[in-house]
Scaffold this motif. Structure first.
Motif, mmCIF file in Angstrom:
data_model
loop_
_atom_site.group_PDB
_atom_site.id
_atom_site.type_symbol
_atom_site.label_atom_id
_atom_site.label_comp_id
_atom_site.label_asym_id
_atom_site.label_seq_id
_atom_site.Cartn_x
_atom_site.Cartn_y
_atom_site.Cartn_z
ATOM 1 N N ASP A 251 21.218 -10.286 13.002
ATOM 2 C CA ASP A 251 22.431 -10.710 13.693
ATOM 3 C C ASP A 251 22.401 -10.323 15.165
ATOM 4 O O ASP A 251 22.103 -9.168 15.494
ATOM 5 C CB ASP A 251 23.660 -10.059 13.067
ATOM 6 N N ASP B 25 29.955 -6.747 9.925
ATOM 7 C CA ASP B 25 28.902 -6.663 8.910
ATOM 8 C C ASP B 25 27.657 -7.335 9.491
ATOM 9 O O ASP B 25 27.748 -8.076 10.476
ATOM 10 C CB ASP B 25 29.348 -7.393 7.637
ATOM 11 N N LEU B 26 26.512 -7.088 8.867
ATOM 12 C CA LEU B 26 25.316 -7.862 9.204
ATOM 13 C C LEU B 26 25.341 -9.128 8.357
ATOM 14 O O LEU B 26 24.552 -9.310 7.423
ATOM 15 C CB LEU B 26 24.059 -7.031 8.957
ATOM 16 N N ASP C 249 17.590 -6.139 14.267
ATOM 17 C CA ASP C 249 18.494 -6.747 13.295
ATOM 18 C C ASP C 249 18.470 -8.263 13.413
ATOM 19 O O ASP C 249 18.194 -8.818 14.475
ATOM 20 C CB ASP C 249 19.932 -6.257 13.498
ATOM 21 N N ALA D 173 27.480 -9.514 14.826
ATOM 22 C CA ALA D 173 27.703 -8.431 13.872
ATOM 23 C C ALA D 173 29.042 -7.750 14.119
ATOM 24 O O ALA D 173 29.777 -7.430 13.176
ATOM 25 C CB ALA D 173 26.570 -7.414 13.959
#
Length: 250
Positions: free
Chosen positions: A187, A197-198, A185, A192
């Motif tokens: 983040d 949230d991302l 990911d 996160a």
């Protein structure tokens, strides 16, 4: 006689570094993708067929599989998808921001604008249209999904990555074209969790920018001066696609 052919000879003086992972049916992917979404190399036309002596396979995979590129429409409804990005979006000046020493001290570390400014003080300003890659050496956990996710005893994910402030710096203060990282990911996991949230990934794609996730071998590339190439199948309507990424470096 021909300039481009001469340039190819010049390229041979430099090293080519593979920045994408090799994939097979056991390669890890995000837990939210349903089981059965990956089926690589299924034989559908085998040797010995009287119609034609050859071998044909099919390949099924999610767009976000292995080393992959994300297009804006992955997180932004009605934003551009794969067909909006042509060959001009496949090569970039490469800047590699190394935060491995800080990650060794703090697995949750998120790169800061100050880290990037320190990089620029040493190597010069990030150029227009650059691909900014975050080196954490997290790719050394591949292909162990639990290690890539940093799964702790309580089931939480723990891994380093980007901060929103750092991304705003490379895109709003500088004029980068894309970013990349070794983790699954964008983040950092702590970022996160804080945002719920991302938010970093969402920010990148809201800017109409590109990103490549799950890179590798950034430790083999010069921090500045290299060129990154990324290539993906010319599928229409894709939110993301596995891609082959490499660098030409001194």
């Amino acid at each position: 006689m021909y300039k481009l052919w001469n340039m190819l000879d010049e390229f041979k003086q430099y090293r080519l570094v593979e920045l994408s992972h090799s994939m097979n049916n056991d390669s890890p992917f995000w837990a939210g993708i349903p089981e059965g979404s990956v089926e690589l190399g299924r034989v559908v036309f085998d040797w010995g067929n009287p119609m034609l002596e050859c071998l044909i396979q099919t390949f099924k995979f999610p767009g976000q599989f292995g080393t992959h590129i994300d297009f804006p429409g992955h997180f932004v409804k009605d934003a551009p998808l794969s067909e909006a990005f042509g060959a001009e979006s496949m090569m970039f000046p490469l800047c590699v921001i190394d935060i491995t020493d800080k990650v060794a001290q703090d697995v949750h570390y998120a790169v800061t604008p100050e880290d990037i400014k320190a990089y620029e003080a040493k190597y010069g300003a990030i150029p227009d249209g650059a691909f900014v890659a975050l080196r954490t050496d997290w790719s050394k956990h591949w292909p162990d999904m639990n290690a890539l996710s940093g799964i702790a005893e309580d089931g939480s994910e723990n891994f380093p990555g980007w901060s929103l402030e750092a991304l705003k710096y490379i895109y709003e203060v500088r004029n980068a074209a894309a970013n990349g990282h070794e983790a699954l990911d964008t983040d950092a996991s702590a970022e996160a969790a804080k945002a719920g949230d991302l938010a970093c990934e969402r920010y990148v794609l809201e800017q109409g920018k590109l990103q490549v996730e799950v890179l590798c071998n950034l430790d083999q590339v010069a921090p500045a001066g290299a060129i990154l190439f990324a290539a993906w199948p010319r599928f229409e309507g894709a939110t993301g696609l596995p891609c082959r990424v490499w660098a030409v470096t001194e």
